[in-house]
Scaffold this active site. Structure first.
Site, PDB file in Angstrom:
ATOM      1  N   LYS A 155       0.862  -1.192   0.000  1.00  0.00           N
ATOM      2  CA  LYS A 155       0.000   0.000   0.000  1.00  0.00           C
ATOM      3  C   LYS A 155       0.887   1.226   0.000  1.00  0.00           C
ATOM      4  O   LYS A 155       1.531   1.538   1.001  1.00  0.00           O
ATOM      5  CB  LYS A 155      -0.922   0.052   1.215  1.00  0.00           C
ATOM      6  CG  LYS A 155      -1.949   1.195   1.048  1.00  0.00           C
ATOM      7  CD  LYS A 155      -2.522   1.713   2.340  1.00  0.00           C
ATOM      8  CE  LYS A 155      -1.713   2.778   3.022  1.00  0.00           C
ATOM      9  NZ  LYS A 155      -1.659   4.090   2.374  1.00  0.00           N
ATOM     10  N   GLU A 202      10.230   1.064  10.672  1.00  0.00           N
ATOM     11  CA  GLU A 202      11.130   2.227  10.638  1.00  0.00           C
ATOM     12  C   GLU A 202      10.264   3.417  11.021  1.00  0.00           C
ATOM     13  O   GLU A 202       9.457   3.872  10.211  1.00  0.00           O
ATOM     14  CB  GLU A 202      11.683   2.449   9.234  1.00  0.00           C
ATOM     15  CG  GLU A 202      12.284   1.238   8.572  1.00  0.00           C
ATOM     16  CD  GLU A 202      13.579   0.795   9.195  1.00  0.00           C
ATOM     17  OE1 GLU A 202      14.128   1.550  10.020  1.00  0.00           O
ATOM     18  OE2 GLU A 202      14.028  -0.312   8.874  1.00  0.00           O
ATOM     19  N   CYS A 218      13.073  11.228   8.027  1.00  0.00           N
ATOM     20  CA  CYS A 218      13.079  10.736   9.409  1.00  0.00           C
ATOM     21  C   CYS A 218      14.476  10.810  10.022  1.00  0.00           C
ATOM     22  O   CYS A 218      14.620  10.681  11.219  1.00  0.00           O
ATOM     23  CB  CYS A 218      12.561   9.317   9.431  1.00  0.00           C
ATOM     24  SG  CYS A 218      13.441   8.334   8.252  1.00  0.00           S
ATOM     25  N   GLU A 259       9.575  15.554  16.933  1.00  0.00           N
ATOM     26  CA  GLU A 259      10.123  15.673  15.580  1.00  0.00           C
ATOM     27  C   GLU A 259       9.328  16.748  14.821  1.00  0.00           C
ATOM     28  O   GLU A 259       8.104  16.685  14.760  1.00  0.00           O
ATOM     29  CB  GLU A 259       9.922  14.312  14.925  1.00  0.00           C
ATOM     30  CG  GLU A 259      10.641  14.096  13.663  1.00  0.00           C
ATOM     31  CD  GLU A 259      10.338  12.685  13.134  1.00  0.00           C
ATOM     32  OE1 GLU A 259       9.303  12.100  13.485  1.00  0.00           O
ATOM     33  OE2 GLU A 259      11.160  12.206  12.352  1.00  0.00           O
TER      34      GLU A 259
HETATM   35  P1  NAP Z   1       2.158   8.652   9.380  1.00  0.00           P
HETATM   36  O1  NAP Z   1       0.833   9.232   9.725  1.00  0.00           O
HETATM   37  O2  NAP Z   1       2.659   7.525  10.199  1.00  0.00           O
HETATM   38  O3  NAP Z   1       2.092   8.249   7.840  1.00  0.00           O
HETATM   39  C1  NAP Z   1       3.133   7.537   7.258  1.00  0.00           C
HETATM   40  C2  NAP Z   1       2.507   6.464   6.407  1.00  0.00           C
HETATM   41  O4  NAP Z   1       1.725   5.608   7.202  1.00  0.00           O
HETATM   42  C3  NAP Z   1       1.574   7.066   5.375  1.00  0.00           C
HETATM   43  O5  NAP Z   1       1.826   6.484   4.160  1.00  0.00           O
HETATM   44  C4  NAP Z   1       0.190   6.714   5.859  1.00  0.00           C
HETATM   45  O6  NAP Z   1      -0.663   6.396   4.802  1.00  0.00           O
HETATM   46  C5  NAP Z   1       0.430   5.457   6.656  1.00  0.00           C
HETATM   47  N1  NAP Z   1      -0.538   5.292   7.737  1.00  0.00           N
HETATM   48  C6  NAP Z   1      -1.105   6.254   8.505  1.00  0.00           C
HETATM   49  N2  NAP Z   1      -1.971   5.696   9.389  1.00  0.00           N
HETATM   50  C7  NAP Z   1      -1.938   4.375   9.140  1.00  0.00           C
HETATM   51  C8  NAP Z   1      -2.605   3.254   9.722  1.00  0.00           C
HETATM   52  N3  NAP Z   1      -3.478   3.370  10.747  1.00  0.00           N
HETATM   53  N4  NAP Z   1      -2.337   2.025   9.222  1.00  0.00           N
HETATM   54  C9  NAP Z   1      -1.463   1.871   8.210  1.00  0.00           C
HETATM   55  N5  NAP Z   1      -0.801   2.885   7.621  1.00  0.00           N
HETATM   56  C10 NAP Z   1      -1.035   4.116   8.097  1.00  0.00           C
HETATM   57  O7  NAP Z   1       3.280   9.741   9.391  1.00  0.00           O
HETATM   58  P2  NAP Z   1       3.351  11.143   8.668  1.00  0.00           P
HETATM   59  O8  NAP Z   1       3.043  12.179   9.689  1.00  0.00           O
HETATM   60  O9  NAP Z   1       2.605  11.171   7.380  1.00  0.00           O
HETATM   61  O10 NAP Z   1       4.912  11.105   8.286  1.00  0.00           O
HETATM   62  C11 NAP Z   1       5.870  11.581   9.097  1.00  0.00           C
HETATM   63  C12 NAP Z   1       6.286  10.567  10.141  1.00  0.00           C
HETATM   64  O11 NAP Z   1       6.733   9.373   9.533  1.00  0.00           O
HETATM   65  C13 NAP Z   1       7.443  11.099  10.938  1.00  0.00           C
HETATM   66  O12 NAP Z   1       7.261  10.815  12.297  1.00  0.00           O
HETATM   67  C14 NAP Z   1       8.641  10.337  10.410  1.00  0.00           C
HETATM   68  O13 NAP Z   1       9.701  10.182  11.253  1.00  0.00           O
HETATM   69  C15 NAP Z   1       8.042   9.059  10.015  1.00  0.00           C
HETATM   70  N6  NAP Z   1       8.867   8.510   8.929  1.00  0.00           N
HETATM   71  C16 NAP Z   1       9.807   7.596   9.279  1.00  0.00           C
HETATM   72  C17 NAP Z   1      10.679   7.076   8.331  1.00  0.00           C
HETATM   73  C18 NAP Z   1      11.731   6.055   8.701  1.00  0.00           C
HETATM   74  O14 NAP Z   1      12.417   5.551   7.830  1.00  0.00           O
HETATM   75  N7  NAP Z   1      11.900   5.693   9.942  1.00  0.00           N
HETATM   76  C19 NAP Z   1      10.572   7.487   7.011  1.00  0.00           C
HETATM   77  C20 NAP Z   1       9.590   8.414   6.691  1.00  0.00           C
HETATM   78  C21 NAP Z   1       8.743   8.913   7.668  1.00  0.00           C
HETATM   79  P3  NAP Z   1      -1.488   7.517   3.994  1.00  0.00           P
HETATM   80  O15 NAP Z   1      -0.435   8.370   3.359  1.00  0.00           O
HETATM   81  O16 NAP Z   1      -2.223   6.703   3.011  1.00  0.00           O
HETATM   82  O17 NAP Z   1      -2.327   8.239   4.983  1.00  0.00           O
END
Ligand code: NAP
Length: 501
Positions: free
Chosen positions: A196, A272, A306, A404
């Site tokens: 997905k 991650e 991240c 963050e």
């Molecule tokens: P997020 O809400 O966790 O979203 C990241 C991804 O998760 C999105 O593609 C989102 O899908 C999906 N998602 C959200 N809720 C979900 C659920 N209940 N079940 C399954 N998938 C779900 O985070 P964000 O605010 O968009 O992104 C920033 C965060 O992600 C930051 O905290 C960052 O550190 C973290 N991040 C970590 C890494 C790493 O390598 N560790 C890399 C990138 C980002 P949709 O887009 O379809 O809503």
């Protein structure tokens, strides 16, 4: 590609050398299928207003579509698990070539759906392809073991076997590379996948589906299903008994939800998650190198990675010199649409990101932080643009050091001693990346060993390459991606004891 004028998304799509890369349906079992409910959602360019920015309307796949894909992935697994590492290496090599052949179009797609500047998008495509290359080289080298038995009549062998069907959930900040980093390992080990992609950026993932079709990856081995409701798709994938492993990149809060959901079927997981990377500049550092490192680490993709530096600790003896050089260098950056000439930094992905950036700046300034450069929204460029910002006089009571930011704000915090700064750096519940600059060799070892993170950059911000194990500690998750260790998360270890030899 960059030009002097801003073009609508539709105009950019017309410049594609290979328009076949633009797909709006799901790729399941080797076919392009529509959503069984007919639901669709729009994908917009974050740099442009909705009327000019709409890129495409994509099918939003239903629960029954996901169930069908998981069933097909299970059927495909029965054959794919029997293939040789060498034959899977050939498939990955072909995928590498196809991604590189379509580099410019894929980069344009990334700029359109994510907003990152074209040069960064080209880098992401090469980075994404590098995982196919790397895992093509690892696929034929998945070794087992022979263990000397305590009972001299027995012989003990250890096999590494593919875990099965993998659920892959990826974020919007590296829409292509976060898929290839997981999918490369899955294909190398003989696993099949149900993917997905992030709902803001599914188009590069779907383009990859087209390239899998061109590479003749067997039907059902790679399935890519866009969905506008991440929690629905995430719940289905994590709870489904036909999925054996889930790999997720995203926030810590969502990781916790997914882990609970996966508990019922005790899946193998690799997560991650979020970071709060410390970036330390010691008094013996090369200041110019540290400034360049801080700019790259903090502001790449406008602070939305991240492993972006989130807290910049600077020794009191060099604080003034470092901050004035940092501010001066930032004057050479240019905000704007990633397809316009000279643009070095793009917009944030959505309204929530803008809100968090504003909240962190306002909280810090209300508690005494000083804006050294930037500090404002840039509505004349578009609703998701924010200045690259440096804050001085920051202390650890401010939210910006505790959470963050995931945006273009660099908080500078003064410190006096190594012990003090290591304690401050480790004062967080997450630990993904961490950086420091020092020319003292003994200190390099001391500080690297003391930092509570999964990846350390000492005089370097380049901690993410195909050959480096990528992943965190504590609430930044577990499992490693890329590198020789990245295969382990897609394998199970089986032992065989032959008795009475
Ligand atoms: P997020 O809400 O966790 O979203 C990241 C991804 O998760 C999105 O593609 C989102 O899908 C999906 N998602 C959200 N809720 C979900 C659920 N209940 N079940 C399954 N998938 C779900 O985070 P964000 O605010 O968009 O992104 C920033 C965060 O992600 C930051 O905290 C960052 O550190 C973290 N991040 C970590 C890494 C790493 O390598 N560790 C890399 C990138 C980002 P949709 O887009 O379809 O809503």
């Amino acid at each position: 590609m960059p030009s002097s004028t801003i073009k609508s998304s539709a105009q950019v799509l017309q410049t594609f050398k290979n328009p076949e890369l633009i797909k709006t349906k799901a790729y399941v079992n080797g076919k392009w299928i529509s959503s069984s409910t007919g639901e669709k959602f729009d994908i917009n360019n974050p740099a442009l207003p909705a009327d000019e920015g709409k890129i495409a309307t994509v099918d939003s796949m239903s629960e029954s579509d996901y169930n069908q894909a998981i069933e097909k992935a299970n059927i495909a697994f029965e054959e794919f698990k029997k293939t040789s590492g060498r034959s899977r290496a050939d498939l990955l090599e072909k995928l590498y070539d196809l991604v590189m052949e379509n580099k410019e179009d894929l980069a344009k797609l990334l700029v359109l759906e994510n907003g990152k500047p074209y040069a960064n998008a080209i880098f992401e495509v090469e980075y994404a392809a590098s995982f196919f290359k790397w895992f093509s080289e690892e696929a034929p080298r998945i070794y087992g073991d022979i263990i000397p038995a305590s009972n001299s009549k027995n012989r003990i062998l250890v096999f590494k076997q593919p875990v099965g069907v993998c659920g892959i959930l990826t974020p919007w900040n590296f829409p292509l590379a976060m898929i290839t980093r997981k999918l490369g390992a899955a294909i190398a080990t003989g696993c099949t996948s149900v993917i997905k992609p992030a709902s803001e950026t599914p188009l590069s993932g779907l383009a990859l589906g087209y390239l899998c079709e061109q590479a003749k990856i067997p039907s059902g081995v790679v399935n890519i299903l866009p969905c506008s409701d991440a929690s629905k798709a995430g719940k289905l994938i994590t709870e489904h008994p036909g999925v054996n492993k889930v790999s997720f990149t995203g926030s810590t809060s969502v990781g916790k939800v997914l882990m609970k959901q996966a508990a019922g079927t005790l899946k193998k997981l690799s997560f991650e998650l979020g970071g709060n990377a410390p970036f330390i500049v010691f008094e013996d550092a090369d200041i110019d190198e540290a400034v360049d490192g801080a700019i790259a680490s903090k502001f790449e993709t406008s602070g939305q990675t991240c492993i972006c530096a989130n807290r910049i600790f600077v020794h009191e003896d060099i604080y003034d010199q470092f901050s004035s050089k940092l501010v001066a260098k930032l004057k050479h950056t240019k905000l704007g649409n990633g397809l316009v000439d000279g643009v070095t930094h793009g917009p944030l992905i959505h309204d929530n990101s803008m809100k968090k950036v504003r909240e962190h700046i306002e909280d810090a300034t209300s508690k005494g932080a000083k804006i050294l450069v930037g500090g404002s929204k840039r509505p004349e460029l578009g609703e998701h643009f924010h200045d690259l910002t440096v804050l001085g006089n920051v202390n650890t009571d401010m939210k910006i050091t505790q959470e963050e930011t995931f945006g273009p704000v660099a908080p500078l915090i003064k410190f006096t001693s190594e012990d003090e700064v290591v304690k401050l750096a480790n004062d967080t519940n997450v630990g993904l990346g961490g950086y420091f600059y020092s020319n003292d060799l003994r200190r390099v070892f001391r500080v690297a060993e003391a930092m509570n993170v999964g990846m350390v950059g000492a005089n370097s911000r380049e901690i993410s390459e195909a050959e480096i194990p990528f992943g965190g500690v504590a609430e930044s998750g577990f499992g490693r991606e890329g590198s020789k260790f990245g295969l382990d998360d897609y394998l199970v270890t089986k032992s065989l004891v032959i008795g009475n030899v």
